[in-house]
Design a protein around this motif. Structure first.
Motif, PDB file in Angstrom:
ATOM      1  N   TRP A   1      35.615  40.131  40.276  1.00  0.00           N
ATOM      2  CA  TRP A   1      35.483  40.095  41.734  1.00  0.00           C
ATOM      3  C   TRP A   1      34.605  38.909  42.113  1.00  0.00           C
ATOM      4  N   GLN A   2      34.862  38.357  43.312  1.00  0.00           N
ATOM      5  CA  GLN A   2      34.200  37.117  43.684  1.00  0.00           C
ATOM      6  C   GLN A   2      34.180  36.960  45.199  1.00  0.00           C
ATOM      7  N   ARG A   3      33.081  36.449  45.704  1.00  0.00           N
ATOM      8  CA  ARG A   3      33.005  35.967  47.092  1.00  0.00           C
ATOM      9  C   ARG A   3      32.951  34.455  47.047  1.00  0.00           C
ATOM     10  N   GLY A   4      33.749  33.796  47.853  1.00  0.00           N
ATOM     11  CA  GLY A   4      33.719  32.344  47.891  1.00  0.00           C
ATOM     12  C   GLY A   4      34.555  31.712  46.805  1.00  0.00           C
ATOM     13  N   VAL A   5      34.406  30.391  46.663  1.00  0.00           N
ATOM     14  CA  VAL A   5      35.249  29.629  45.742  1.00  0.00           C
ATOM     15  C   VAL A   5      34.663  29.638  44.336  1.00  0.00           C
ATOM     16  N   THR A   6      35.519  29.405  43.345  1.00  0.00           N
ATOM     17  CA  THR A   6      35.103  29.252  41.961  1.00  0.00           C
ATOM     18  C   THR A   6      35.799  28.024  41.387  1.00  0.00           C
ATOM     19  N   ILE A   7      35.352  27.568  40.240  1.00  0.00           N
ATOM     20  CA  ILE A   7      36.019  26.422  39.609  1.00  0.00           C
ATOM     21  C   ILE A   7      37.344  26.830  38.983  1.00  0.00           C
ATOM     22  N   TRP A   8      37.625  28.144  39.007  1.00  0.00           N
ATOM     23  CA  TRP A   8      38.849  28.664  38.401  1.00  0.00           C
ATOM     24  C   TRP A   8      39.909  29.022  39.448  1.00  0.00           C
ATOM     25  N   ASP A   9      39.670  28.687  40.706  1.00  0.00           N
ATOM     26  CA  ASP A   9      40.564  29.109  41.796  1.00  0.00           C
ATOM     27  C   ASP A   9      42.014  28.670  41.585  1.00  0.00           C
ATOM     28  N   ASP A  10      42.211  27.498  41.013  1.00  0.00           N
ATOM     29  CA  ASP A  10      43.575  26.963  40.866  1.00  0.00           C
ATOM     30  C   ASP A  10      44.424  27.765  39.889  1.00  0.00           C
ATOM     31  N   ILE A  11      43.788  28.589  39.037  1.00  0.00           N
ATOM     32  CA  ILE A  11      44.578  29.328  38.045  1.00  0.00           C
ATOM     33  C   ILE A  11      44.542  30.837  38.281  1.00  0.00           C
TER      34      ILE A  11
ATOM     35  N   PHE B   1      45.990  34.060  39.244  1.00  0.00           N
ATOM     36  CA  PHE B   1      47.389  34.491  39.294  1.00  0.00           C
ATOM     37  C   PHE B   1      47.650  35.467  40.433  1.00  0.00           C
ATOM     38  N   ARG B   2      46.730  36.395  40.657  1.00  0.00           N
ATOM     39  CA  ARG B   2      46.839  37.354  41.758  1.00  0.00           C
ATOM     40  C   ARG B   2      45.465  37.615  42.339  1.00  0.00           C
ATOM     41  N   ARG B   3      45.447  37.877  43.673  1.00  0.00           N
ATOM     42  CA  ARG B   3      44.210  38.217  44.378  1.00  0.00           C
ATOM     43  C   ARG B   3      44.452  39.489  45.180  1.00  0.00           C
ATOM     44  N   TRP B   4      43.438  40.339  45.231  1.00  0.00           N
ATOM     45  CA  TRP B   4      43.535  41.551  46.041  1.00  0.00           C
ATOM     46  C   TRP B   4      42.270  41.721  46.869  1.00  0.00           C
ATOM     47  N   GLU B   5      42.428  42.241  48.084  1.00  0.00           N
ATOM     48  CA  GLU B   5      41.297  42.425  48.996  1.00  0.00           C
ATOM     49  C   GLU B   5      40.894  43.883  49.139  1.00  0.00           C
ATOM     50  N   THR B   6      41.559  44.766  48.430  1.00  0.00           N
ATOM     51  CA  THR B   6      41.191  46.176  48.369  1.00  0.00           C
ATOM     52  C   THR B   6      41.755  46.753  47.083  1.00  0.00           C
ATOM     53  N   ALA B   7      41.354  47.968  46.775  1.00  0.00           N
ATOM     54  CA  ALA B   7      41.860  48.648  45.578  1.00  0.00           C
ATOM     55  C   ALA B   7      41.688  50.147  45.769  1.00  0.00           C
ATOM     56  N   LEU B   8      42.385  50.907  44.959  1.00  0.00           N
ATOM     57  CA  LEU B   8      42.284  52.363  44.989  1.00  0.00           C
ATOM     58  C   LEU B   8      41.328  52.830  43.901  1.00  0.00           C
TER      59      LEU B   8
ATOM     60  N   GLU C   1      34.599  44.131  51.588  1.00  0.00           N
ATOM     61  CA  GLU C   1      33.679  43.382  52.461  1.00  0.00           C
ATOM     62  C   GLU C   1      33.574  41.906  52.086  1.00  0.00           C
ATOM     63  N   GLY C   2      34.698  41.243  51.978  1.00  0.00           N
ATOM     64  CA  GLY C   2      34.678  39.807  51.698  1.00  0.00           C
ATOM     65  C   GLY C   2      34.851  39.442  50.241  1.00  0.00           C
ATOM     66  N   TYR C   3      34.706  40.401  49.328  1.00  0.00           N
ATOM     67  CA  TYR C   3      35.001  40.138  47.923  1.00  0.00           C
ATOM     68  C   TYR C   3      36.512  40.124  47.717  1.00  0.00           C
ATOM     69  N   GLU C   4      36.940  39.402  46.703  1.00  0.00           N
ATOM     70  CA  GLU C   4      38.321  39.468  46.229  1.00  0.00           C
ATOM     71  C   GLU C   4      38.303  39.898  44.769  1.00  0.00           C
TER      72      GLU C   4
ATOM     73  N   ALA D   1      32.573  49.280  48.207  1.00  0.00           N
ATOM     74  CA  ALA D   1      32.477  48.692  46.870  1.00  0.00           C
ATOM     75  C   ALA D   1      31.565  47.475  46.805  1.00  0.00           C
ATOM     76  N   ALA D   2      31.366  46.778  47.926  1.00  0.00           N
ATOM     77  CA  ALA D   2      30.639  45.505  47.896  1.00  0.00           C
ATOM     78  C   ALA D   2      29.229  45.620  47.307  1.00  0.00           C
TER      79      ALA D   2
END
Length: 381
Positions: free
Chosen positions: A51-61, A63-70, A83-86, A342-343
């Motif tokens: 999980w991450q807030r903001g950009v990372t050096i790995w953003d280009d790779i 594969f999938r991003r989610w903004e919520t989970a069960l 709350e802003g995490y992916e 979760a944040a």
């Protein structure tokens, strides 16, 4: 024997992250660097999530991003508020290609397919032996995990995050593409901490994984039978198994850094870079590799690197509980995530919280378990 400034024994996640950061920093272009590993890193052999807030050096790779989970237990289910995490997923092959594309631009970095069998710090340099050759270096980074080190002591419990995952594909829309299942404890616990983990690529394709936090691994057939039953219970009976993933990640607060020498640094799981209380590796390795590259630019005594802090102690208490009462894991994680917020928990697990924020998370958990673990640990330390 050929000499290098830096040698990496093993080219796993931690080594490749560190080499990549060294390469792009521009600060090590005059240093010779050697990676040694038997694996060519040309297969999609694993996935990492973080999980991450903001950009990372790995953003280009990613594969999938989610903004919520069960999150689910036997008593409730909740959609988590990030709350802003992916929650991000990176495939092994994409990570390897990304790193090696950069490495190939730097003539001072070599990758040789050989198995490291031994190494020794001679103070003036380090000798590294493979099955076919020997090398010397100023500094060695070892990422080859030796399970006997942690297993040979009794002061710190050693558990495993062990799992088998099926990458399945269906002909109908059986998955919710924008909502992974972070932890589903509704399955039978059988005296352990057991949960299902589902990462949907789209409505018809997902990784479905059976995960345990416990001391002992299961027969392969037992993992797979539970996955099959879980899919059936969800109404998924017709599917193709595209691929399988299997792993076992050490969960322990054993002080791996005590094995470091002036010139040999243990990294990755071999150095305690895995988050002990959860088994998550990618985010922790990312932080540690960044700290390490910064360290190398001004210092050279690896015995000065130490990971012990308040979060190390929190992890130790949780592992003490799971080692004594493994069946309580579901209750602890369910208490933390019951409100769906979760944040604060992500921030706590990323080791970025204040003391007040620490207590807010810890007090969500069954207090009796932590008080007893704290008393036992304080009496034993």
């Amino acid at each position: 024997m050929k000499h290098y400034n830096y040698i990496f024994a093993g080219a796993g996640l931690s080594s490749l992250m560190t080499v990549y950061r060294m390469a792009v920093s521009g600060r090590f272009s005059d240093k010779s660097i050697l990676l040694l590993d038997t694996d060519t890193k040309q297969a999609n052999d694993r996935t990492w999530c973080f999980w991450q807030r903001g950009v990372t050096i790995w953003d280009d790779i990613i594969f999938r991003r989610w903004e919520t989970a069960l999150f689910a237990s036997k008593d409730f289910s909740a959609d988590l508020d990030f709350e802003g995490y992916e929650y991000n997923m990176i495939r092994g092959i994409d990570f390897y290609d990304f790193v090696f594309t950069e490495i190939k631009k730097h003539k001072n970095i070599e990758f040789i397919h050989q198995k490291v069998v031994d190494f020794v710090d001679l103070d003036i340099n380090v000798i590294v032996k493979t099955e076919t050759e020997s090398y010397t270096c100023n500094k060695l980074f070892n990422s080859i995990y030796n399970p006997a080190l942690a297993a040979s002591q009794k002061q710190y419990p050693v558990l495993q995050q062990h799992f088998i995952g099926w990458h399945v594909k269906t002909s109908t829309s059986d998955f919710t593409s924008d909502k992974p299942t972070f932890m589903d404890f509704s399955i039978p616990q059988r005296g352990n901490t057991r949960f299902m983990y589902v990462l949907p690529f789209n409505d018809t394709e997902a990784i479905v994984e059976y995960t345990l936090f416990s001391k002992d691994l299961l027969p392969i057939a037992e993992y797979e039978e539970v996955i099959k039953q879980y899919l059936s219970d969800k109404g998924v009976t017709e599917y193709e198994i595209v691929d399988k993933e299997r792993g076992s990640i050490p969960m322990t607060s054993y002080k791996f850094w005590k094995n470091n020498t002036k010139n040999i640094l243990n990294i990755g799981s071999a150095g305690g870079w895995t988050k002990a209380s959860t088994g998550y590796t990618f985010k922790n390795a990312d932080k540690r590799s960044r700290e390490l590259v910064h360290f190398l630019q001004s210092q050279n005594d690896f015995t000065k690197l130490c990971k012990q802090n308040k979060f190390w102690f929190y992890d130790l208490l949780l592992l003490d509980i799971l080692a004594r009462k493994n069946h309580k894991g579901s209750a602890m994680f369910s208490a933390m995530f019951k409100g769906g917020n979760a944040a604060p928990i992500f921030k706590f697990l990323d080791e970025e919280t204040t003391l007040a924020e620490d207590l807010a998370v810890i007090l969500k958990c069954p207090k009796g378990l932590f008080i007893k673990a704290l008393v036992r640990r304080m009496l034993n330390l």
